[in-house]
Motif scaffolding. Structure first.
Motif, PDB file in Angstrom:
ATOM      1  N   ASP A   1       0.833  -1.211   0.000  1.00 21.00           N
ATOM      2  CA  ASP A   1       0.000   0.000   0.000  1.00 21.00           C
ATOM      3  C   ASP A   1       0.867   1.261   0.000  1.00 21.00           C
ATOM      4  OD1 ASP A   1      -2.418  -1.384  -0.069  1.00 21.00           O
ATOM      5  OD2 ASP A   1      -2.602  -1.444   2.110  1.00 21.00           O
TER       6      ASP A   1
ATOM      7  N   ARG B   1       2.134   1.857  -3.464  1.00 20.00           N
ATOM      8  CA  ARG B   1       1.068   2.413  -4.309  1.00 20.00           C
ATOM      9  C   ARG B   1       0.917   3.901  -4.049  1.00 20.00           C
ATOM     10  NH1 ARG B   1      -3.503   3.745  -2.542  1.00 20.00           N
ATOM     11  NH2 ARG B   1      -3.530   2.212  -0.871  1.00 20.00           N
ATOM     12  N   ARG B   2       0.862   4.265  -2.774  1.00 12.37           N
ATOM     13  CA  ARG B   2       0.686   5.678  -2.421  1.00 12.37           C
ATOM     14  C   ARG B   2       1.876   6.528  -2.875  1.00 12.37           C
ATOM     15  NH1 ARG B   2      -1.142   3.230   2.266  1.00 12.37           N
ATOM     16  NH2 ARG B   2       0.741   3.806   3.385  1.00 12.37           N
TER      17      ARG B   2
ATOM     18  N   GLY C   1      -1.922   0.544  -8.582  1.00 10.14           N
ATOM     19  CA  GLY C   1      -3.045   0.031  -7.816  1.00 10.14           C
ATOM     20  C   GLY C   1      -4.342   0.520  -8.433  1.00 10.14           C
TER      21      GLY C   1
ATOM     22  N   ARG D   1      -8.408   0.846  -7.969  1.00 15.26           N
ATOM     23  CA  ARG D   1      -9.504   0.830  -6.995  1.00 15.26           C
ATOM     24  C   ARG D   1     -10.657   0.053  -7.608  1.00 15.26           C
ATOM     25  NH1 ARG D   1      -9.749   1.803  -1.621  1.00 15.26           N
ATOM     26  NH2 ARG D   1     -11.671   2.772  -1.034  1.00 15.26           N
TER      27      ARG D   1
ATOM     28  N   SER E   1     -11.740  -1.807  -2.333  1.00 13.19           N
ATOM     29  CA  SER E   1     -10.351  -2.162  -2.039  1.00 13.19           C
ATOM     30  C   SER E   1      -9.457  -1.952  -3.260  1.00 13.19           C
ATOM     31  CB  SER E   1     -10.280  -3.625  -1.573  1.00 13.19           C
ATOM     32  OG  SER E   1     -10.793  -4.478  -2.570  1.00 13.19           O
ATOM     33  N   TRP E   2      -8.162  -2.011  -2.995  1.00 14.20           N
ATOM     34  CA  TRP E   2      -7.163  -1.835  -4.049  1.00 14.20           C
ATOM     35  C   TRP E   2      -6.734  -3.201  -4.571  1.00 14.20           C
ATOM     36  CZ3 TRP E   2      -6.066   2.779  -6.050  1.00 14.20           C
ATOM     37  CH2 TRP E   2      -6.414   3.904  -5.309  1.00 14.20           C
ATOM     38  N   HIS E   3      -6.534  -3.252  -5.883  1.00 11.22           N
ATOM     39  CA  HIS E   3      -6.031  -4.462  -6.527  1.00 11.22           C
ATOM     40  C   HIS E   3      -4.854  -4.076  -7.403  1.00 11.22           C
ATOM     41  CE1 HIS E   3      -9.294  -7.193  -5.310  1.00 11.22           C
ATOM     42  NE2 HIS E   3      -9.973  -6.051  -5.233  1.00 11.22           N
ATOM     43  N   TYR E   4      -3.928  -5.006  -7.540  1.00 11.35           N
ATOM     44  CA  TYR E   4      -2.659  -4.736  -8.207  1.00 11.35           C
ATOM     45  C   TYR E   4      -2.508  -5.649  -9.413  1.00 11.35           C
ATOM     46  CZ  TYR E   4      -1.995  -2.226  -3.931  1.00 11.35           C
ATOM     47  OH  TYR E   4      -2.171  -1.347  -2.901  1.00 11.35           O
TER      48      TYR E   4
END
Length: 148
Positions: A56, A59-60, A66, A68, A72-75
């Motif tokens: 995470d 991603r940030r 990532g 949305r 939730s976040w998916h990669y």
């Protein structure tokens, strides 16, 4: 929702943007199919040997893509080198160069064949060669700075 014809003229009269929204949703589904699977933060962390929180954080900070989806976040799995258990070489540099673009735009860019790369996708070039001059030039062109 991704089928523009299924929306029909009545919906278009109520919301003129409905066909565009449907086309966007359809394109996102195509991108998800082309990128292969998406991983949760926990799955991505296991793949490269770091925690969910570290995924995470990446991603940030803009060093992982990532997406949305729902709450939730998916990669996208395509951004990882599964044999080396790391992110594909050169991807963080590409993400830095494309900072400010949405993750969907970046994924589209990565998966689109281009003549500058002899018909290959930027993702194929990164996997085979890492960051190259041609890829650098293509990223600059994408951002309107082909002369830098």
């Amino acid at each position: 929702m991704s089928d523009g014809e299924a929306i029909g003229p009545a919906i278009s009269l109520l919301d003129p943007l409905a066909p565009l929204i449907a086309r966007n949703a359809g394109h996102r589904l195509e991108l998800l199919e082309r990128c292969g699977a998406t991983l949760t933060a926990e799955q991505a962390g296991k793949l490269i040997g770091i925690s969910r929180q570290a995924i995470d954080k990446r991603r940030r900070s803009g060093t992982l893509i990532g997406l949305r989806q729902g709450g939730s976040w998916h990669y996208p799995q395509c951004q990882f080198d599964e044999q080396r258990h790391e992110v594909i070489a050169g991807l963080p540099r590409l993400l830095e160069a494309m900072r400010g673009s949405s993750p969907w735009v970046i994924l589209d860019f990565l998966l689109a064949p281009d003549q500058t790369l002899n018909g290959r996708t930027p993702l194929e070039v990164l996997r085979a060669e890492g960051w190259t001059g041609d890829l650098d030039r293509l990223v600059r062109i994408e951002h309107g700075d082909g002369f830098a």
